[in-house]
Design an enzyme around this catalytic site. Structure first.
Site, PDB file in Angstrom:
ATOM      1  N   ASP A 167      42.895  33.737  33.114  1.00 18.47           N
ATOM      2  CA  ASP A 167      41.451  34.274  33.316  1.00 18.47           C
ATOM      3  C   ASP A 167      40.649  33.239  33.909  1.00 18.47           C
ATOM      4  OD1 ASP A 167      41.259  32.174  31.231  1.00 18.47           O
ATOM      5  OD2 ASP A 167      40.068  33.771  29.930  1.00 18.47           O
ATOM      6  N   GLU A 168      41.415  31.937  34.056  1.00 20.17           N
ATOM      7  CA  GLU A 168      40.591  30.760  34.834  1.00 20.17           C
ATOM      8  C   GLU A 168      40.336  31.053  36.193  1.00 20.17           C
ATOM      9  OE1 GLU A 168      41.380  26.859  33.252  1.00 20.17           O
ATOM     10  OE2 GLU A 168      42.266  27.584  31.468  1.00 20.17           O
TER      11      GLU A 168
HETATM   12  P1  TYD Z   1      42.317  23.418  26.771  1.00 19.36           P
HETATM   13  O1  TYD Z   1      43.193  23.780  25.583  1.00 19.36           O
HETATM   14  O2  TYD Z   1      42.615  22.222  27.632  1.00 19.36           O
HETATM   15  O3  TYD Z   1      42.323  24.850  27.774  1.00 19.36           O
HETATM   16  P2  TYD Z   1      41.568  25.328  29.005  1.00 19.36           P
HETATM   17  O4  TYD Z   1      40.843  24.032  29.421  1.00 19.36           O
HETATM   18  O5  TYD Z   1      42.656  25.778  29.902  1.00 19.36           O
HETATM   19  O6  TYD Z   1      40.727  26.146  28.458  1.00 19.36           O
HETATM   20  O7  TYD Z   1      40.796  23.568  26.439  1.00 19.36           O
HETATM   21  C1  TYD Z   1      40.157  24.401  25.581  1.00 19.36           C
HETATM   22  C2  TYD Z   1      38.798  24.273  25.588  1.00 19.36           C
HETATM   23  O8  TYD Z   1      38.474  22.642  24.717  1.00 19.36           O
HETATM   24  C3  TYD Z   1      38.188  23.505  26.724  1.00 19.36           C
HETATM   25  O9  TYD Z   1      36.764  23.974  27.044  1.00 19.36           O
HETATM   26  C4  TYD Z   1      38.114  21.951  26.978  1.00 19.36           C
HETATM   27  C5  TYD Z   1      38.150  21.747  25.261  1.00 19.36           C
HETATM   28  N1  TYD Z   1      38.620  20.403  24.905  1.00 19.36           N
HETATM   29  C6  TYD Z   1      37.821  19.437  24.354  1.00 19.36           C
HETATM   30  O10 TYD Z   1      36.593  19.706  23.834  1.00 19.36           O
HETATM   31  N2  TYD Z   1      38.614  18.275  23.633  1.00 19.36           N
HETATM   32  C7  TYD Z   1      39.802  18.147  24.127  1.00 19.36           C
HETATM   33  O11 TYD Z   1      40.406  17.160  23.854  1.00 19.36           O
HETATM   34  C8  TYD Z   1      40.767  19.123  24.784  1.00 19.36           C
HETATM   35  C9  TYD Z   1      41.980  19.105  25.417  1.00 19.36           C
HETATM   36  C10 TYD Z   1      40.045  20.415  25.286  1.00 19.36           C
END
Ligand code: TYD
Ligand code: NAD
Length: 355
Positions: A134-135
């Site tokens: 979806d990104e």
């Molecule tokens: P992620 O699992 O990396 O998936 P995506 O960026 O593809 O959505 O991250 C999910 C959400 O969590 C995203 O808004 C970024 C946030 N996040 C944090 O707040 N802290 C972290 O350490 C990580 C890895 C992600």
């Protein structure tokens, strides 16, 4: 009959391979480059399964793709192989361009040559299913309607831009050459075998290790979480009955701000594995510098796949997250195996200087 799956040693691909082989007698050829994100330990229950043929290799390796297609004559190709982590794409986009764009191009082009030479009946039954995200649709305002399949492509990160490019190539190979393709755009997945660089497994493992739980920015970014087994069942459904050339959005109707996800994990862990000092895991929450260009909200309108193909997720967020936490508690050996030197190098680089 056989199918060729790419990226089947990664998080979603391995769940798909395990579920597929549990339900079908068809041979599955699993092509995976085994980057840092691919892990054969995940597939060890298939070691003696003659229907699982693992091949280590790159989707961008044209002679290899062509040889596998000729040798195994699959009736379908399901493409999971990708570089998938937004933060890594910010640090270094090269691999994302190479695998997600050039690799997908090679896979399409070689599949097209194979498909064009098939006898009529096999040609009309053949499918290439491209797994996307979806990104590609970009960021939604909090009051905007969820992404439908008609939403314009507005990717914001090197990862999402590379996935958007791959989706466009898939679409073009259908319109120009008639290749029978299907594309799925799914929201954030979680569940077993999730590599601990992503939010949910990272938080579970850091909590248990007594480390900080890093929240980017204000923690109010919203993601629409889908249990990985539900994603796999949606892909099987689209492969079986999706209309050629169509895209299907897949989502869990589970929009949550990141901070709520982290607090939920903490309270389930407080119940399942209380800390010796009686404090909550939530005390480990630590707000850190935001991700550059961080998308505020993703949300999927999954009505098309429900209407046309009768698919709906089985898990709610509360049932799926509990299963996931239990899985991580019970599979510490898998965790230890993937948390190797390369993983530690990444964590040191990404979270350097944070409390
Ligand atoms: P992620 O699992 O990396 O998936 P995506 O960026 O593809 O959505 O991250 C999910 C959400 O969590 C995203 O808004 C970024 C946030 N996040 C944090 O707040 N802290 C972290 O350490 C990580 C890895 C992600
Ligand atoms: P992952 O990073 O866990 O796994 C990717 C797999 O692809 C790994 O096993 C890796 O070794 C393999 N791979 C990487 N480059 C390759 C190459 N050049 N040739 C062959 N194999 C290669 O990713 P994931 O989370 O399982 O995601 C799978 C697919 O689903 C990706 O296309 C991703 O964009 C998409 N997707 C992921 C999510 C999510 O929340 N994780 C959501 C929607 C869509």
């Amino acid at each position: 009959m056989s199918i060729l799956v790419t990226g089947g040693a990664g998080f979603i691909g391995s769940n798909f391979v395990l579920d597929w082989l549990a339900q079908s007698d068809e041979t599955l050829i699993n092509l995976d480059a085994l980057t840092y994100a691919g892990n054969l330990d995940t597939l060890k229950s298939l070691q003696n399964n003659p229907n699982h043929i693992f091949v280590q290799g790159d989707i961008g390796d044209a002679p290899l793709i062509s040889q596998l297609l000729t040798q195994y004559q699959p009736r379908a190709v399901v493409n999971f192989a990708a570089e998938s982590h937004v933060d890594r794409s910010i640090h270094g986009p090269t691999d994302f361009i190479q695998t997600n764009i050039v690799g997908t191009f090679q896979l399409l082009e070689n599949t097209r040559r194979y498909w064009e030479a098939l006898p009529t009946e096999q040609k009309s039954a053949f499918r290439l299913l491209h797994v996307s995200t979806d990104e590609v649709y970009g960021s939604l305002a909090n009051d905007a309607a969820p992404f439908t399949e008609q939403h314009p492509y507005e990717p914001n990160s090197p990862y999402s831009a590379s996935k958007a490019a791959s989706d466009h190539l898939v679409r073009a190979w259908h319109h120009t050459y008639g290749l029978p393709v299907l594309t799925t755009n799914c929201s954030n997945n979680y569940g077993p075998y999730h590599f601990p660089e992503k939010l949910i497994p990272l938080v579970i493992l850091n909590a248990l290790a007594g480390k900080p739980l890093p929240i980017y920015g204000d923690g109010l970014q919203i993601r629409d979480w889908l249990y990985v087994k539900d994603h796999c069942s949606a892909i099987r459904r689209v492969l079986a009955a999706g209309r050629l050339g169509e895209t299907y959005n897949i989502g869990g109707w589970n929009e949550k701000p990141n901070i709520e996800v982290v607090q939920t994990i903490c309270s389930i862990l407080d119940e399942l594995k209380p800390k010796a000092d009686g404090s909550s895991y939530a005390a480990q929450i630590s707000y850190i510098t935001d991700r550059p260009g961080h998308d505020r909200r993703y949300a999927i309108d999954a009505r098309k796949i429900e209407r046309e193909l009768g698919w709906k997720p089985d898990e709610t967020f509360s049932s799926g997250i509990r299963k996931t936490i239990l899985w991580y508690l019970e599979n510490q050996a898998w965790v230890a195996n993937v948390s190797s030197g390369a993983y530690r190098d990444w964590v040191n680089k990404q979270y350097a200087g944070t409390p």
